[in-house]
Scaffold this active site. Structure first.
Site, short mmCIF file in Angstrom:
data_model
loop_
_atom_site.label_atom_id
_atom_site.label_comp_id
_atom_site.label_asym_id
_atom_site.label_seq_id
_atom_site.Cartn_x
_atom_site.Cartn_y
_atom_site.Cartn_z
N CYS A 99 46.99 46.90 34.72
CA CYS A 99 47.32 48.24 35.20
C CYS A 99 48.39 48.90 34.34
O CYS A 99 48.69 50.08 34.52
CB CYS A 99 47.79 48.18 36.65
SG CYS A 99 49.29 47.21 36.85
N CYS A 144 49.97 42.78 42.17
CA CYS A 144 51.26 43.47 42.35
C CYS A 144 52.31 42.46 42.85
O CYS A 144 53.44 42.45 42.39
CB CYS A 144 51.14 44.62 43.35
SG CYS A 144 49.71 45.68 43.08
FE1 FES Z 1 49.67 47.14 38.97
FE2 FES Z 1 50.37 47.32 41.50
S1 FES Z 1 48.66 48.25 40.55
S2 FES Z 1 51.46 46.39 39.88
#
Ligand code: FES
Length: 164
Positions: free
Chosen positions: A36, A109
Site C-alpha cells: 500500500c 496494517c
Molecule cells: Fe496499508 Fe493500512 S492499508 S497500512
C-alpha cells in the site's frame, strides 16, 4: 469490516494516543508496506523495574491508513510497562485485539505495527552491541524516508524493514 471494528477504529483515530516523534527515545523502528506504500515508525523508551527492562513509553508516526493509526495508538498504550521479552512475543493479532478482528484486507496494517515494534526492539539489541545509542537522526523524518526511492515501494504483500 464489521461495524464494531469500524466504530472502534473511528473512536481510536478521533483521539489517537502517543502519536508523534519521541525526542528522548532509546530505540526506533521503521517499516514500510510495498503493498500500500504506507510507512510506520515506532519509538521506544525503556526503564527498569524489579531488575527487568521495561517499556516506559512508546510513540508512533504513520503515513498510513486509519487502521494502522488505530492499531498503533492501541499498541503504544498496551506496551507501557511490558518487559522487552513480553513485547517481543506480541503479534499483530494481539496488538490489534482491542479493535476486534481486522478484515483480511487490513491485516497487514496490524502487521506494520508489529513490524515497527520488532524492528525497534531489534535496533535496541544492535545498539547495545555497538553502543553508543543511535536513535533515528533528529533530521530524519518519516516523510523524508517516504520520499526516498527504494525497496519500500517495490514488491508486494510484505512488510519490510527500512534502512535508517
Ligand atoms: Fe496499508 Fe493500512 S492499508 S497500512
Amino acid at each position: 469490516m464489521s461495524d464494531l471494528s469500524e466504530d472502534k477504529i473511528q473512536q481510536a483515530i478521533a483521539n489517537p494516543q502517543n502519536m508523534g516523534e519521541m525526542s528522548d527515545a532509546d530505540s526506533v523502528g521503521t517499516v514500510g508496506s510495498p503493498e500500500c506504500g504506507d510507512m510506520l515508525r515506532m519509538w521506544l523508551k525503556f526503564s527498569e523495574k524489579d531488575g527487568k527492562k521495561i517499556i516506559d513509553k512508546a510513540s508512533f508516526q504513520s503515513f498510513g491508513c486509519q487502521t494502522a493509526i488505530a492499531v498503533a495508538s492501541m499498541a503504544t498504550e498496551m506496551l507501557k510497562g511490558k518487559t522487552v521479552e513480553e513485547a517481543r512475543e506480541l503479534n499483530s493479532t494481539e496488538l490489534s485485539e482491542p479493535l476486534g478482528p481486522l478484515p483480511p484486507t487490513k491485516i497487514h496494517c496490524g502487521q506494520m505495527v508489529e513490524g515497527a515494534l520488532k524492528e525497534a526492539l531489534e535496533q535496541d539489541q544492535k545498539e547495545k552491541a555497538d553502543s553508543p545509542v543511535t536513535a533515528a537522526p533528529a533530521n530524519e523524518t518519516l516523510l523524508g524516508n517516504m520520499n526516498q526511492p527504494g525497496p519500500a515501494k517495490k514488491g508486494k504483500l510484505k512488510v519490510i524493514k527500512l534502512e535508517k
